[in-house]
Scaffold this motif. Sequence first.
Motif, PDB file in Angstrom:
ATOM      1  N   GLY A  15     117.004 -63.267  31.346  1.00  0.00           N
ATOM      2  CA  GLY A  15     118.204 -63.578  31.821  1.00  0.00           C
ATOM      3  C   GLY A  15     119.020 -64.551  30.939  1.00  0.00           C
ATOM      4  N   VAL A  16     118.563 -65.297  29.952  1.00  0.00           N
ATOM      5  CA  VAL A  16     119.193 -65.762  29.212  1.00  0.00           C
ATOM      6  C   VAL A  16     119.664 -65.073  27.963  1.00  0.00           C
ATOM      7  CG1 VAL A  16     119.333 -67.693  27.319  1.00  0.00           C
ATOM      8  CG2 VAL A  16     118.011 -67.989  29.362  1.00  0.00           C
ATOM      9  N   ILE A  17     119.023 -63.944  27.694  1.00  0.00           N
ATOM     10  CA  ILE A  17     119.374 -63.101  26.529  1.00  0.00           C
ATOM     11  C   ILE A  17     120.390 -62.063  27.318  1.00  0.00           C
ATOM     12  CG2 ILE A  17     118.372 -60.955  25.255  1.00  0.00           C
ATOM     13  CD1 ILE A  17     115.898 -62.130  25.123  1.00  0.00           C
ATOM     14  N   LEU A  18     120.304 -61.689  28.598  1.00  0.00           N
ATOM     15  CA  LEU A  18     121.477 -61.004  29.095  1.00  0.00           C
ATOM     16  C   LEU A  18     122.810 -61.859  29.147  1.00  0.00           C
ATOM     17  CD1 LEU A  18     119.646 -59.023  31.974  1.00  0.00           C
ATOM     18  CD2 LEU A  18     120.271 -58.098  29.610  1.00  0.00           C
ATOM     19  N   SER A  19     122.658 -63.006  29.325  1.00  0.00           N
ATOM     20  CA  SER A  19     123.917 -63.702  29.278  1.00  0.00           C
ATOM     21  C   SER A  19     124.309 -63.812  28.102  1.00  0.00           C
ATOM     22  CB  SER A  19     123.707 -65.102  29.861  1.00  0.00           C
ATOM     23  OG  SER A  19     122.954 -64.960  31.319  1.00  0.00           O
ATOM     24  N   GLY A  20     123.647 -64.139  27.058  1.00  0.00           N
ATOM     25  CA  GLY A  20     124.107 -63.898  25.556  1.00  0.00           C
ATOM     26  C   GLY A  20     124.671 -62.902  25.108  1.00  0.00           C
ATOM     27  N   LEU A  61     119.575 -62.054  19.237  1.00  0.00           N
ATOM     28  CA  LEU A  61     119.003 -62.445  20.590  1.00  0.00           C
ATOM     29  C   LEU A  61     117.834 -61.464  20.971  1.00  0.00           C
ATOM     30  CD1 LEU A  61     122.319 -62.778  22.727  1.00  0.00           C
ATOM     31  CD2 LEU A  61     120.485 -64.552  22.368  1.00  0.00           C
ATOM     32  N   ALA A  62     118.112 -60.038  20.608  1.00  0.00           N
ATOM     33  CA  ALA A  62     117.099 -59.138  20.963  1.00  0.00           C
ATOM     34  C   ALA A  62     115.692 -59.365  20.165  1.00  0.00           C
ATOM     35  CB  ALA A  62     117.625 -57.610  20.556  1.00  0.00           C
ATOM     36  N   LYS A  63     115.971 -59.815  18.976  1.00  0.00           N
ATOM     37  CA  LYS A  63     114.707 -60.240  18.031  1.00  0.00           C
ATOM     38  C   LYS A  63     113.999 -61.580  18.335  1.00  0.00           C
ATOM     39  CE  LYS A  63     114.708 -56.208  15.484  1.00  0.00           C
ATOM     40  NZ  LYS A  63     113.771 -55.226  15.767  1.00  0.00           N
ATOM     41  N   HIS A  64     114.755 -62.159  19.317  1.00  0.00           N
ATOM     42  CA  HIS A  64     114.207 -63.565  19.477  1.00  0.00           C
ATOM     43  C   HIS A  64     114.282 -64.442  18.370  1.00  0.00           C
ATOM     44  CE1 HIS A  64     111.673 -62.355  23.323  1.00  0.00           C
ATOM     45  NE2 HIS A  64     112.936 -61.725  23.320  1.00  0.00           N
ATOM     46  N   LYS A  65     115.327 -64.333  17.850  1.00  0.00           N
ATOM     47  CA  LYS A  65     115.533 -65.191  16.233  1.00  0.00           C
ATOM     48  C   LYS A  65     116.709 -66.441  16.770  1.00  0.00           C
ATOM     49  CE  LYS A  65     112.797 -62.866  13.955  1.00  0.00           C
ATOM     50  NZ  LYS A  65     111.598 -63.359  13.281  1.00  0.00           N
ATOM     51  N   PRO A  66     116.143 -67.548  17.449  1.00  0.00           N
ATOM     52  CA  PRO A  66     117.069 -68.677  17.518  1.00  0.00           C
ATOM     53  C   PRO A  66     117.974 -69.109  16.419  1.00  0.00           C
ATOM     54  CG  PRO A  66     114.872 -69.085  18.353  1.00  0.00           C
ATOM     55  CD  PRO A  66     114.831 -67.936  17.579  1.00  0.00           C
ATOM     56  N   ILE A  84     124.283 -71.416  26.257  1.00  0.00           N
ATOM     57  CA  ILE A  84     123.340 -70.272  26.257  1.00  0.00           C
ATOM     58  C   ILE A  84     122.366 -70.363  25.036  1.00  0.00           C
ATOM     59  CG2 ILE A  84     122.957 -67.980  26.121  1.00  0.00           C
ATOM     60  CD1 ILE A  84     125.694 -67.581  27.675  1.00  0.00           C
ATOM     61  N   GLY A  85     122.915 -70.796  23.954  1.00  0.00           N
ATOM     62  CA  GLY A  85     121.985 -70.851  22.717  1.00  0.00           C
ATOM     63  C   GLY A  85     120.993 -72.247  22.785  1.00  0.00           C
ATOM     64  N   PHE A 129     118.298 -70.737  25.254  1.00  0.00           N
ATOM     65  CA  PHE A 129     117.501 -69.563  24.361  1.00  0.00           C
ATOM     66  C   PHE A 129     116.643 -70.146  23.526  1.00  0.00           C
ATOM     67  CE2 PHE A 129     117.381 -66.773  20.953  1.00  0.00           C
ATOM     68  CZ  PHE A 129     116.586 -65.691  21.671  1.00  0.00           C
ATOM     69  N   THR A 130     116.997 -71.057  22.644  1.00  0.00           N
ATOM     70  CA  THR A 130     116.139 -71.719  21.779  1.00  0.00           C
ATOM     71  C   THR A 130     114.866 -72.544  22.259  1.00  0.00           C
ATOM     72  OG1 THR A 130     118.003 -72.003  20.391  1.00  0.00           O
ATOM     73  CG2 THR A 130     116.115 -73.445  19.783  1.00  0.00           C
ATOM     74  N   TYR A 131     115.249 -73.158  23.327  1.00  0.00           N
ATOM     75  CA  TYR A 131     113.993 -73.763  24.268  1.00  0.00           C
ATOM     76  C   TYR A 131     113.146 -72.706  24.828  1.00  0.00           C
ATOM     77  CZ  TYR A 131     111.487 -76.130  27.978  1.00  0.00           C
ATOM     78  OH  TYR A 131     110.441 -76.852  28.637  1.00  0.00           O
ATOM     79  N   LYS A 132     113.715 -71.859  25.161  1.00  0.00           N
ATOM     80  CA  LYS A 132     112.692 -70.755  26.144  1.00  0.00           C
ATOM     81  C   LYS A 132     111.919 -69.885  24.860  1.00  0.00           C
ATOM     82  CE  LYS A 132     113.927 -70.809  30.171  1.00  0.00           C
ATOM     83  NZ  LYS A 132     112.896 -70.816  31.458  1.00  0.00           N
ATOM     84  N   VAL A 133     112.613 -69.677  23.892  1.00  0.00           N
ATOM     85  CA  VAL A 133     111.491 -68.904  22.712  1.00  0.00           C
ATOM     86  C   VAL A 133     110.583 -70.094  22.026  1.00  0.00           C
ATOM     87  CG1 VAL A 133     111.984 -67.914  20.268  1.00  0.00           C
ATOM     88  CG2 VAL A 133     113.776 -67.345  22.045  1.00  0.00           C
ATOM     89  N   VAL A 134     110.882 -71.201  21.937  1.00  0.00           N
ATOM     90  CA  VAL A 134     109.999 -72.177  21.392  1.00  0.00           C
ATOM     91  C   VAL A 134     108.894 -72.305  22.439  1.00  0.00           C
ATOM     92  CG1 VAL A 134     109.547 -74.409  20.597  1.00  0.00           C
ATOM     93  CG2 VAL A 134     111.659 -73.434  19.815  1.00  0.00           C
ATOM     94  N   GLU A 135     109.248 -72.297  23.754  1.00  0.00           N
ATOM     95  CA  GLU A 135     108.118 -72.534  24.702  1.00  0.00           C
ATOM     96  C   GLU A 135     107.375 -71.283  24.714  1.00  0.00           C
ATOM     97  OE1 GLU A 135     108.332 -74.089  29.145  1.00  0.00           O
ATOM     98  OE2 GLU A 135     109.461 -72.278  28.790  1.00  0.00           O
TER      99      GLU A 135
END
Length: 235
Positions: free
Chosen positions: A6-11, A86-91, A157-158, A161-167
């Motif tokens: 959902g975060v990626i779609l919002s971004g 965003l698609a590559k999960h690179k905060p 959003i950033g 997104f960063t928190y979700k990817v790190v988690e």
Amino acid sequence: MCSLRGVILSGIALAVLDILHGLCTTGFYTYKLIMHTFYLCPLTMPVDLCHNKIYIFDQMFEYRVYIGIGEGIVEVFFAIFYIIALAKHKPSLTWVWLMKSFAVIAINIYYLASWLIRQGRYEHINWEQSQDENVFIYAAEGLTLVQIVIMILFCLIGGIFTYKVVEERTASRRSLRHRRHYADASAPPLDYDEEEAQYLNDALTNSEKTLPARASKQSLTDISRADTFKHSTGV
């Protein structure tokens, strides 16, 4: 809590909005360039007023038009780069977008201040000030406000997104360490002596030999000697 998807779609939706912002910026300044190049002075305008209008445009708006066209193109490029990050999960790559945002806001604020300061400098020149200068000022104000709103949403959003990817990466590393620990604990011990290890090496390098079944009670050394005696006495 919202999911990473959902975060990626919002971004991505925010990046599309930024692309539209960049296209509007390029379109506006391209339109003003075309108007200045081909249609700056109507046929009914006196020659002296036309010369004054060209002079004012060259002094106050010409460089802004060229910079504005490049600004819109750069905005589209950074928005596409942001979608890829965003698609590559690179905060870390997504935050590069802030450089463009700060640059756009700084450029617009600089030219707004410059136009407001220089407003009274050309009052002695007869030209259509309300029709030209105000259009640039209102456009710069509108584009700046939209960019500030986009930047605020981006930071929100950033951060998520960063928190979700790190988690997610932390959970993956924990799961991998758990699997390695479980695999090491369940693996059978290898207690071969030197002679058995030598026999295994010989069997792997010589295709005529085969490994004995593990159910046999004989050691690998006894089987190797019996196999050697059988080959030496056979006819």
